[in-house]
Design a protein around this motif. Structure first.
Motif, PDB file in Angstrom:
ATOM      1  N   THR A 108      -3.807   6.703  -4.956  1.00 39.75           N
ATOM      2  CA  THR A 108      -3.538   7.034  -3.554  1.00 39.75           C
ATOM      3  C   THR A 108      -2.107   6.706  -3.152  1.00 39.75           C
ATOM      4  N   ALA A 109      -1.461   5.786  -3.884  1.00 37.55           N
ATOM      5  CA  ALA A 109      -0.066   5.424  -3.595  1.00 37.55           C
ATOM      6  C   ALA A 109       0.533   4.762  -4.822  1.00 37.55           C
ATOM      7  N   THR A 110       1.828   4.957  -5.011  1.00 35.62           N
ATOM      8  CA  THR A 110       2.583   4.258  -6.048  1.00 35.62           C
ATOM      9  C   THR A 110       3.724   3.548  -5.343  1.00 35.62           C
ATOM     10  N   ARG A 111       3.776   2.237  -5.514  1.00 32.83           N
ATOM     11  CA  ARG A 111       4.757   1.413  -4.803  1.00 32.83           C
ATOM     12  C   ARG A 111       5.390   0.426  -5.774  1.00 32.83           C
ATOM     13  N   ASP A 112       6.490  -0.188  -5.353  1.00 30.85           N
ATOM     14  CA  ASP A 112       7.102  -1.268  -6.116  1.00 30.85           C
ATOM     15  C   ASP A 112       6.424  -2.575  -5.733  1.00 30.85           C
ATOM     16  N   GLY A 113       6.302  -3.481  -6.719  1.00 34.23           N
ATOM     17  CA  GLY A 113       5.676  -4.759  -6.433  1.00 34.23           C
ATOM     18  C   GLY A 113       5.936  -5.780  -7.514  1.00 34.23           C
ATOM     19  N   VAL A 114       5.475  -7.006  -7.248  1.00 31.74           N
ATOM     20  CA  VAL A 114       5.583  -8.108  -8.199  1.00 31.74           C
ATOM     21  C   VAL A 114       4.232  -8.801  -8.300  1.00 31.74           C
ATOM     22  N   CYS A 115       4.001  -9.403  -9.450  1.00 28.41           N
ATOM     23  CA  CYS A 115       2.757 -10.136  -9.697  1.00 28.41           C
ATOM     24  C   CYS A 115       3.138 -11.516 -10.239  1.00 28.41           C
ATOM     25  N   PRO A 116       3.400 -12.482  -9.356  1.00 27.50           N
ATOM     26  CA  PRO A 116       3.909 -13.775  -9.802  1.00 27.50           C
ATOM     27  C   PRO A 116       2.884 -14.701 -10.430  1.00 27.50           C
ATOM     28  N   GLY A 117       1.592 -14.375 -10.317  1.00 28.73           N
ATOM     29  CA  GLY A 117       0.605 -15.285 -10.881  1.00 28.73           C
ATOM     30  C   GLY A 117      -0.732 -14.628 -11.127  1.00 28.73           C
ATOM     31  N   ALA A 118      -1.623 -15.441 -11.681  1.00 32.10           N
ATOM     32  CA  ALA A 118      -2.963 -14.991 -12.031  1.00 32.10           C
ATOM     33  C   ALA A 118      -3.762 -14.630 -10.792  1.00 32.10           C
ATOM     34  N   SER A 119      -4.707 -13.726 -10.964  1.00 31.06           N
ATOM     35  CA  SER A 119      -5.625 -13.360  -9.888  1.00 31.06           C
ATOM     36  C   SER A 119      -6.432 -14.571  -9.455  1.00 31.06           C
TER      37      SER A 119
ATOM     38  N   TRP B 145      -4.219  -9.953 -12.005  1.00 30.79           N
ATOM     39  CA  TRP B 145      -3.083 -10.579 -11.334  1.00 30.79           C
ATOM     40  C   TRP B 145      -3.215 -10.543  -9.825  1.00 30.79           C
ATOM     41  N   ARG B 146      -2.559 -11.507  -9.175  1.00 31.21           N
ATOM     42  CA  ARG B 146      -2.390 -11.511  -7.718  1.00 31.21           C
ATOM     43  C   ARG B 146      -0.991 -10.953  -7.476  1.00 31.21           C
ATOM     44  N   CYS B 147      -0.922  -9.798  -6.821  1.00 26.49           N
ATOM     45  CA  CYS B 147       0.346  -9.078  -6.703  1.00 26.49           C
ATOM     46  C   CYS B 147       0.739  -8.894  -5.243  1.00 26.49           C
ATOM     47  N   PHE B 148       2.018  -8.603  -5.063  1.00 27.95           N
ATOM     48  CA  PHE B 148       2.568  -8.399  -3.732  1.00 27.95           C
ATOM     49  C   PHE B 148       3.319  -7.078  -3.678  1.00 27.95           C
ATOM     50  N   GLU B 149       3.006  -6.321  -2.657  1.00 23.97           N
ATOM     51  CA  GLU B 149       3.723  -5.086  -2.333  1.00 23.97           C
ATOM     52  C   GLU B 149       4.344  -5.367  -0.964  1.00 23.97           C
ATOM     53  N   GLY B 150       5.554  -5.914  -0.976  1.00 27.50           N
ATOM     54  CA  GLY B 150       6.144  -6.402   0.276  1.00 27.50           C
ATOM     55  C   GLY B 150       5.323  -7.584   0.768  1.00 27.50           C
ATOM     56  N   ASN B 151       4.783  -7.489   1.977  1.00 26.24           N
ATOM     57  CA  ASN B 151       3.944  -8.549   2.540  1.00 26.24           C
ATOM     58  C   ASN B 151       2.456  -8.339   2.274  1.00 26.24           C
ATOM     59  N   VAL B 152       2.098  -7.264   1.603  1.00 30.36           N
ATOM     60  CA  VAL B 152       0.695  -6.953   1.322  1.00 30.36           C
ATOM     61  C   VAL B 152       0.286  -7.635   0.019  1.00 30.36           C
TER      62      VAL B 152
ATOM     63  N   VAL C 252      -4.331   1.873  -6.049  1.00 31.84           N
ATOM     64  CA  VAL C 252      -2.889   1.832  -5.792  1.00 31.84           C
ATOM     65  C   VAL C 252      -2.234   1.361  -7.077  1.00 31.84           C
ATOM     66  N   VAL C 253      -1.140   2.011  -7.450  1.00 32.99           N
ATOM     67  CA  VAL C 253      -0.376   1.612  -8.632  1.00 32.99           C
ATOM     68  C   VAL C 253       0.889   0.915  -8.152  1.00 32.99           C
ATOM     69  N   LEU C 254       1.151  -0.263  -8.735  1.00 32.02           N
ATOM     70  CA  LEU C 254       2.398  -0.965  -8.451  1.00 32.02           C
ATOM     71  C   LEU C 254       3.310  -0.866  -9.666  1.00 32.02           C
ATOM     72  N   ARG C 255       4.541  -0.390  -9.430  1.00 37.72           N
ATOM     73  CA  ARG C 255       5.581  -0.423 -10.464  1.00 37.72           C
ATOM     74  C   ARG C 255       6.195  -1.816 -10.392  1.00 37.72           C
ATOM     75  N   LEU C 256       6.161  -2.523 -11.501  1.00 39.70           N
ATOM     76  CA  LEU C 256       6.624  -3.908 -11.495  1.00 39.70           C
ATOM     77  C   LEU C 256       8.146  -3.980 -11.470  1.00 39.70           C
ATOM     78  N   THR C 257       8.672  -4.714 -10.503  1.00 35.41           N
ATOM     79  CA  THR C 257      10.118  -4.915 -10.411  1.00 35.41           C
ATOM     80  C   THR C 257      10.548  -6.156 -11.180  1.00 35.41           C
ATOM     81  N   ARG C 258       9.583  -6.956 -11.626  1.00 34.65           N
ATOM     82  CA  ARG C 258       9.819  -8.109 -12.503  1.00 34.65           C
ATOM     83  C   ARG C 258       8.701  -8.137 -13.539  1.00 34.65           C
ATOM     84  N   PRO C 259       8.986  -8.648 -14.738  1.00 31.06           N
ATOM     85  CA  PRO C 259       7.931  -8.725 -15.761  1.00 31.06           C
ATOM     86  C   PRO C 259       6.792  -9.644 -15.317  1.00 31.06           C
ATOM     87  N   LEU C 260       5.623  -9.380 -15.859  1.00 33.43           N
ATOM     88  CA  LEU C 260       4.479 -10.261 -15.601  1.00 33.43           C
ATOM     89  C   LEU C 260       4.752 -11.634 -16.198  1.00 33.43           C
ATOM     90  N   PRO C 261       4.245 -12.703 -15.569  1.00 35.33           N
ATOM     91  CA  PRO C 261       4.469 -14.045 -16.124  1.00 35.33           C
ATOM     92  C   PRO C 261       3.767 -14.214 -17.463  1.00 35.33           C
TER      93      PRO C 261
END
Length: 192
Positions: free
Chosen positions: A46-57, A66-73, A100-109
């Motif tokens: 439904t959407a492709t956005r940039d995001g980061v996943c700094p830690g485990a779900s 993973w627990r990910c962030f798309e801006g403040n979401v 929703v697909v997040l394109r990672l702007t940083r590698p997964l930890p």
């Protein structure tokens, strides 16, 4: 106690045992949103956005969750595919085909492998009466019912409390159907 009262007790106990024995076993599902590094067939992005996943779900105990962030979401869980994912797929629930697909702007930890395993806390549950419920894990200040934490919210209202009991082929959990009391309900399916 009269003989007829004793017979009645055995008949009632026999009915309870036979209904438990006839309950189908709980199905255990493993959600697979990625195949060969691409979104799995049958899922709708439904959407492709940039995001980061700094830690485990906090919701799923899988090593690819993973627990990910798309801006403040906050999106939790999102799933990756080893070895080097550049995207993660974030569903609302395993029965929902929209993601929703997040394109990672940083590698997964790194360093999470081997820490998270299957536990008594699946990401999503379908009760025997077809209520669909997802985990509240990671939310602060969860209420309690009868001293037991509310752990899942169900579509259409209602909650489940406590943790999955895996003592028989048909797993169970408490439902907050009759506050302040809890009712044990069967589970038809779980997803990790």
């Amino acid at each position: 106690m009269s003989r007829s009262a004793v017979t009645l007790i055995f008949v009632v106990l026999g009915l309870a045992a036979s209904s438990q024995a006839s309950s189908p076993p709980t199905l255990v599902g493993h959600y697979k949103p990625l195949v060969g590094g691409r979104v799995a067939p049958g899922l709708t992005v439904t959407a492709t956005r940039d995001g980061v996943c700094p830690g485990a779900s906090l919701v799923s105990s899988r090593i690819d969750a993973w627990r990910c962030f798309e801006g403040n979401v906050i999106r939790d869980p999102c799933f990756s595919q080893p070895p080097q994912s550049t995207i993660v797929v974030c569903p609302a629930a395993p029965w929902n085909r929209r993601v929703v697909v997040l394109r990672l702007t940083r590698p997964l930890p790194s360093g999470w492998v081997g820490i998270r395993t299957k536990s008594g806390f699946p990401w999503a549950i379908m009760t025997a009466d077809h209520k669909r419920c997802t985990s509240y894990a990671g939310m602060a200040g969860l209420p309690k019912v009868g001293g037991v934490p509310v752990t899942y919210g169900c579509q259409g209202g209602g909650n489940l409390a406590g943790y999955v009991a895996q003592r028989s082929a048909t797993w169970t959990i408490h439902e907050t159907r009759q506050r302040p009391r809890l009712v044990v309900v069967g589970i038809s399916r779980v997803w990790w």
